[in-house]
Scaffold this motif. Structure first.
Motif, PDB file in Angstrom:
ATOM      1  N   GLY A  99      -9.917  17.686   3.025  1.00  0.00           N
ATOM      2  CA  GLY A  99      -8.825  17.970   3.949  1.00  0.00           C
ATOM      3  C   GLY A  99      -7.570  18.419   3.205  1.00  0.00           C
ATOM      4  O   GLY A  99      -7.365  18.054   2.053  1.00  0.00           O
ATOM      5  N   GLN A 100      -6.752  19.230   3.858  1.00  0.00           N
ATOM      6  CA  GLN A 100      -5.465  19.640   3.274  1.00  0.00           C
ATOM      7  C   GLN A 100      -4.482  18.488   3.476  1.00  0.00           C
ATOM      8  O   GLN A 100      -4.085  18.206   4.600  1.00  0.00           O
ATOM      9  N   THR A 101      -4.100  17.823   2.392  1.00  0.00           N
ATOM     10  CA  THR A 101      -3.137  16.735   2.552  1.00  0.00           C
ATOM     11  C   THR A 101      -1.919  16.966   1.656  1.00  0.00           C
ATOM     12  O   THR A 101      -1.983  17.736   0.707  1.00  0.00           O
ATOM     13  N   ASP A 102      -0.859  16.244   1.993  1.00  0.00           N
ATOM     14  CA  ASP A 102       0.366  16.356   1.204  1.00  0.00           C
ATOM     15  C   ASP A 102       0.396  15.303   0.089  1.00  0.00           C
ATOM     16  O   ASP A 102       1.450  14.954  -0.398  1.00  0.00           O
ATOM     17  N   ALA A 103      -0.788  14.809  -0.298  1.00  0.00           N
ATOM     18  CA  ALA A 103      -0.871  13.758  -1.316  1.00  0.00           C
ATOM     19  C   ALA A 103      -0.141  14.179  -2.597  1.00  0.00           C
ATOM     20  O   ALA A 103      -0.283  15.305  -3.044  1.00  0.00           O
ATOM     21  N   LYS A 104       0.641  13.262  -3.135  1.00  0.00           N
ATOM     22  CA  LYS A 104       1.383  13.559  -4.378  1.00  0.00           C
ATOM     23  C   LYS A 104       0.425  13.531  -5.557  1.00  0.00           C
ATOM     24  O   LYS A 104      -0.520  12.761  -5.581  1.00  0.00           O
ATOM     25  N   LEU A 105       0.688  14.365  -6.557  1.00  0.00           N
ATOM     26  CA  LEU A 105      -0.126  14.351  -7.765  1.00  0.00           C
ATOM     27  C   LEU A 105       0.083  13.034  -8.489  1.00  0.00           C
ATOM     28  O   LEU A 105       1.212  12.565  -8.606  1.00  0.00           O
ATOM     29  N   ALA A 116       0.849  -1.195   0.000  1.00  0.00           N
ATOM     30  CA  ALA A 116       0.000   0.000   0.000  1.00  0.00           C
ATOM     31  C   ALA A 116       0.882   1.240   0.000  1.00  0.00           C
ATOM     32  O   ALA A 116       1.914   1.263   0.663  1.00  0.00           O
ATOM     33  N   PRO A 117       0.505   2.260  -0.779  1.00  0.00           N
ATOM     34  CA  PRO A 117       1.312   3.490  -0.772  1.00  0.00           C
ATOM     35  C   PRO A 117       1.217   4.157   0.598  1.00  0.00           C
ATOM     36  O   PRO A 117       0.233   3.941   1.313  1.00  0.00           O
ATOM     37  N   PRO A 118       2.207   4.964   0.975  1.00  0.00           N
ATOM     38  CA  PRO A 118       2.132   5.607   2.276  1.00  0.00           C
ATOM     39  C   PRO A 118       0.899   6.513   2.371  1.00  0.00           C
ATOM     40  O   PRO A 118       0.527   7.147   1.385  1.00  0.00           O
ATOM     41  N   VAL A 119       0.267   6.554   3.514  1.00  0.00           N
ATOM     42  CA  VAL A 119      -0.929   7.376   3.703  1.00  0.00           C
ATOM     43  C   VAL A 119      -0.496   8.837   3.765  1.00  0.00           C
ATOM     44  O   VAL A 119       0.448   9.176   4.470  1.00  0.00           O
ATOM     45  N   SER A 120      -1.158   9.692   2.984  1.00  0.00           N
ATOM     46  CA  SER A 120      -0.764  11.106   3.013  1.00  0.00           C
ATOM     47  C   SER A 120      -1.222  11.734   4.330  1.00  0.00           C
ATOM     48  O   SER A 120      -2.262  11.379   4.865  1.00  0.00           O
ATOM     49  N   THR A 121      -0.417  12.647   4.796  1.00  0.00           N
ATOM     50  CA  THR A 121      -0.742  13.244   6.087  1.00  0.00           C
ATOM     51  C   THR A 121      -1.436  14.587   5.908  1.00  0.00           C
ATOM     52  O   THR A 121      -1.259  15.260   4.892  1.00  0.00           O
ATOM     53  N   LEU A 122      -2.189  14.959   6.908  1.00  0.00           N
ATOM     54  CA  LEU A 122      -2.922  16.210   6.871  1.00  0.00           C
ATOM     55  C   LEU A 122      -1.981  17.365   7.161  1.00  0.00           C
ATOM     56  O   LEU A 122      -1.133  17.263   8.052  1.00  0.00           O
ATOM     57  N   VAL A 123      -2.107  18.444   6.410  1.00  0.00           N
ATOM     58  CA  VAL A 123      -1.278  19.621   6.658  1.00  0.00           C
ATOM     59  C   VAL A 123      -2.075  20.592   7.528  1.00  0.00           C
ATOM     60  O   VAL A 123      -3.056  21.182   7.079  1.00  0.00           O
TER      61      VAL A 123
END
Ligand code: HEC
Ligand code: HEC
Length: 143
Positions: A125-131, A40-47
């Motif tokens: 939510g504001q996340t650091d998810a990669k495009l 599983a890809p790493p879970v993006s964290t909330l900014v």
């Protein structure tokens, strides 16, 4: 006759093997073959450090805090405990804008309009998810 059947079976088998070999060459979005098991890809964290600017004037502002503990269902809406007009000042939270108390014909209500009930349909939510793919979108003017 029997030789012909054998020949046909051999052709079918060969085609099958070729197809299987091709399947291994096909790469999914993750870069691995669709038949492979991926971690599983790493879970993006909330900014949560600061509020992000809107990228266009009408954008629903993104949520700068955790939301997973706040229940929203047909009866309860815990977001309103802080953001509804009666509670916002006390909770030091930004108040829902007037648009949230109006229906599509502009009729004004005291309580949040049903079409605005499921807050997280619009407010992500504001996340650091990669495009997933490159995005050249530029913020509009007049935010
Ligand atoms: C315990 C109180 C509390 C609850 C419950 C709460 N919020 Fe908030 N919310 C805040 C506060 C305080 C801020 C302002 C944070 C800041 O300025 O950094 C905020 C900011 C926001 C913003 C940004 C507003 C803006 O103008 O940029 C949005 C959108 C938002 N919340 C949506 C939600 C949603 C959706 C829920 C429910 C899932 C929710 N909030 C539940 C307290 C709360
Ligand atoms: C249909 C989409 C939609 C839904 C559902 C929705 N909002 Fe909004 N929200 C918006 C938009 C668009 C804006 C910015 C324009 C505006 O203020 O009307 C906004 C603005 C806000 C703001 C900022 C107000 C300000 O003055 O800066 C807060 C806080 C907020 N919403 C909270 C919520 C909460 C809590 C809910 C659930 C009860 C909710 N919203 C439901 C679209 C939505």
């Amino acid at each position: 006759m029997r030789t012909l059947t054998k020949l046909m079976m051999a052709i079918v088998l060969a085609t099958g093997l070729a197809a299987a070999a091709n399947a291994a060459d096909v790469k999914g979005l993750s870069g691995s073959a669709p038949t492979e098991l991926n971690a599983a890809p790493p879970v993006s964290t909330l900014v949560e450090t600061k509020k992000w600017e809107r990228t266009f004037r009408q954008q629903p502002p993104m949520v700068p805090h955790q939301v997973d503990k706040y229940q929203i269902d047909i009866r309860a809406n815990e977001c309103l405990k802080c953001h509804d007009w009666q509670n916002a000042a006390k909770e030091k939270a930004p108040e829902l804008s007037e648009s949230h108390y109006k229906d599509r014909d502009g009729k004004q209500f005291e309580t949040v309009y049903g079409g605005r009930w499921f807050c997280t349909n619009c407010h992500a939510g504001q996340t650091d998810a990669k495009l997933l793919i490159e995005n050249t979108f530029q913020p509009g003017a007049g935010r």
